[in-house]
Write a protein that holds these residues in place. Structure first.
Motif, PDB file in Angstrom:
ATOM      1  N   ASP A 142       0.834  -1.195   0.000  1.00  0.00           N
ATOM      2  CA  ASP A 142       0.000   0.000   0.000  1.00  0.00           C
ATOM      3  C   ASP A 142       0.876   1.254   0.000  1.00  0.00           C
ATOM      4  N   ALA A 143       0.873   1.972  -1.101  1.00  0.00           N
ATOM      5  CA  ALA A 143       1.712   3.164  -1.241  1.00  0.00           C
ATOM      6  C   ALA A 143       1.329   4.277  -0.267  1.00  0.00           C
ATOM      7  N   ALA A 144       0.131   4.227   0.290  1.00  0.00           N
ATOM      8  CA  ALA A 144      -0.309   5.250   1.248  1.00  0.00           C
ATOM      9  C   ALA A 144       0.400   5.115   2.592  1.00  0.00           C
ATOM     10  N   ILE A 145       0.981   3.942   2.847  1.00  0.00           N
ATOM     11  CA  ILE A 145       1.670   3.704   4.116  1.00  0.00           C
ATOM     12  C   ILE A 145       3.158   3.934   3.901  1.00  0.00           C
ATOM     13  N   SER A 146       3.623   5.078   4.337  1.00  0.00           N
ATOM     14  CA  SER A 146       5.028   5.422   4.119  1.00  0.00           C
ATOM     15  C   SER A 146       5.897   4.935   5.271  1.00  0.00           C
ATOM     16  N   ARG A 147       7.174   4.872   5.023  1.00  0.00           N
ATOM     17  CA  ARG A 147       8.143   4.470   6.044  1.00  0.00           C
ATOM     18  C   ARG A 147       7.972   5.357   7.271  1.00  0.00           C
ATOM     19  N   GLY A 148       7.908   4.723   8.434  1.00  0.00           N
ATOM     20  CA  GLY A 148       7.753   5.457   9.681  1.00  0.00           C
ATOM     21  C   GLY A 148       6.316   5.631  10.128  1.00  0.00           C
ATOM     22  N   ALA A 149       5.362   5.258   9.285  1.00  0.00           N
ATOM     23  CA  ALA A 149       3.954   5.360   9.677  1.00  0.00           C
ATOM     24  C   ALA A 149       3.676   4.410  10.843  1.00  0.00           C
ATOM     25  N   ILE A 199      -2.317  -2.541  15.801  1.00  0.00           N
ATOM     26  CA  ILE A 199      -3.036  -3.806  15.745  1.00  0.00           C
ATOM     27  C   ILE A 199      -3.583  -4.042  17.153  1.00  0.00           C
ATOM     28  N   ALA A 200      -4.705  -3.416  17.440  1.00  0.00           N
ATOM     29  CA  ALA A 200      -5.262  -3.411  18.802  1.00  0.00           C
ATOM     30  C   ALA A 200      -5.600  -4.817  19.284  1.00  0.00           C
ATOM     31  N   SER A 201      -6.098  -5.664  18.401  1.00  0.00           N
ATOM     32  CA  SER A 201      -6.498  -7.021  18.802  1.00  0.00           C
ATOM     33  C   SER A 201      -5.323  -7.846  19.319  1.00  0.00           C
ATOM     34  N   GLU A 202      -4.101  -7.497  18.903  1.00  0.00           N
ATOM     35  CA  GLU A 202      -2.903  -8.214  19.339  1.00  0.00           C
ATOM     36  C   GLU A 202      -2.057  -7.386  20.314  1.00  0.00           C
ATOM     37  N   ARG A 203      -2.530  -6.180  20.649  1.00  0.00           N
ATOM     38  CA  ARG A 203      -1.815  -5.268  21.560  1.00  0.00           C
ATOM     39  C   ARG A 203      -0.428  -4.918  21.013  1.00  0.00           C
ATOM     40  N   ILE A 204      -0.402  -4.587  19.712  1.00  0.00           N
ATOM     41  CA  ILE A 204       0.848  -4.266  19.019  1.00  0.00           C
ATOM     42  C   ILE A 204       0.773  -2.867  18.427  1.00  0.00           C
ATOM     43  N   VAL A 205       1.856  -2.126  18.591  1.00  0.00           N
ATOM     44  CA  VAL A 205       2.066  -0.877  17.863  1.00  0.00           C
ATOM     45  C   VAL A 205       3.428  -1.018  17.197  1.00  0.00           C
ATOM     46  N   GLY A 206       3.474  -0.669  15.928  1.00  0.00           N
ATOM     47  CA  GLY A 206       4.728  -0.784  15.194  1.00  0.00           C
ATOM     48  C   GLY A 206       4.939   0.376  14.251  1.00  0.00           C
ATOM     49  N   LEU A 207       6.013   0.270  13.501  1.00  0.00           N
ATOM     50  CA  LEU A 207       6.374   1.280  12.504  1.00  0.00           C
ATOM     51  C   LEU A 207       6.545   0.617  11.146  1.00  0.00           C
ATOM     52  N   ALA A 208       5.990   1.267  10.128  1.00  0.00           N
ATOM     53  CA  ALA A 208       6.120   0.758   8.768  1.00  0.00           C
ATOM     54  C   ALA A 208       7.563   0.908   8.300  1.00  0.00           C
ATOM     55  N   ASP A 209       8.038  -0.116   7.640  1.00  0.00           N
ATOM     56  CA  ASP A 209       9.390  -0.143   7.107  1.00  0.00           C
ATOM     57  C   ASP A 209       9.428  -1.300   6.112  1.00  0.00           C
ATOM     58  N   THR A 210      10.536  -1.456   5.429  1.00  0.00           N
ATOM     59  CA  THR A 210      10.677  -2.611   4.551  1.00  0.00           C
ATOM     60  C   THR A 210      10.446  -3.889   5.355  1.00  0.00           C
ATOM     61  N   TRP A 211      10.973  -3.905   6.568  1.00  0.00           N
ATOM     62  CA  TRP A 211      10.715  -4.952   7.545  1.00  0.00           C
ATOM     63  C   TRP A 211      10.061  -4.258   8.736  1.00  0.00           C
ATOM     64  N   PRO A 212       8.727  -4.157   8.750  1.00  0.00           N
ATOM     65  CA  PRO A 212       8.050  -3.395   9.807  1.00  0.00           C
ATOM     66  C   PRO A 212       8.420  -3.909  11.202  1.00  0.00           C
ATOM     67  N   ILE A 213       8.602  -2.971  12.128  1.00  0.00           N
ATOM     68  CA  ILE A 213       9.078  -3.331  13.459  1.00  0.00           C
ATOM     69  C   ILE A 213       8.080  -2.915  14.532  1.00  0.00           C
ATOM     70  N   ALA A 214       7.985  -3.734  15.559  1.00  0.00           N
ATOM     71  CA  ALA A 214       7.116  -3.456  16.693  1.00  0.00           C
ATOM     72  C   ALA A 214       7.882  -2.638  17.730  1.00  0.00           C
ATOM     73  N   VAL A 215       7.175  -1.735  18.383  1.00  0.00           N
ATOM     74  CA  VAL A 215       7.752  -1.028  19.532  1.00  0.00           C
ATOM     75  C   VAL A 215       7.191  -1.618  20.824  1.00  0.00           C
TER      76      VAL A 215
END
Length: 116
Positions: A31-38, A42-58
């Motif tokens: 999805d081109a609308a999701i840029s790097r760093g967005a 994912i509330a159902s899994e209690r996850i917040v992350g950052l978009a990247d080539t390999w998206p990462i969870a914080v």
């Protein structure tokens, strides 16, 4: 009326919400609308992350997203530089996770220090 964040707040963060971490991962690849760093929420899994080539969870829970390797970075600036993200990207995502009551990834939390 268009959304005018500068009119109502000094800063804001926008999150893309997903039903699963797998869906979030796939969307960052297609999805081109999701840029790097967005921010990815994912509330159902209690996850917040950052978009990247390999998206990462914080968050401690990461699901299908990647995690930052323990001991790899001395500080937040080094992690941000390595991922070609900004410190603000990490901090905005971590603040959202904290505000939602999600446990932060201990490796990253140690690097946030008093910035949160």
């Amino acid at each position: 009326m268009d959304f005018e964040p500068d009119r109502f707040a000094s800063s804001y963060a926008r999150a893309f919400c997903f039903a699963s971490s797998g869906n979030a991962y796939d969307a960052t690849q297609t999805d081109a609308a999701i840029s790097r760093g967005a921010i990815l929420l994912i509330a159902s899994e209690r996850i917040v992350g950052l978009a990247d080539t390999w998206p990462i969870a914080v968050t401690q829970t990461h699901g299908a997203l990647h995690q930052v390797a323990r001991g790899r970075f001395a500080g937040l600036a080094e992690a941000a530089s390595e991922f070609d993200l900004t410190e603000s990207d990490f901090l905005d995502a971590a603040r959202l996770a904290r505000d939602l009551g999600f446990a932060l990834d201990p490796t990253l939390e140690a690097r946030f220090g008093s910035l949160l």
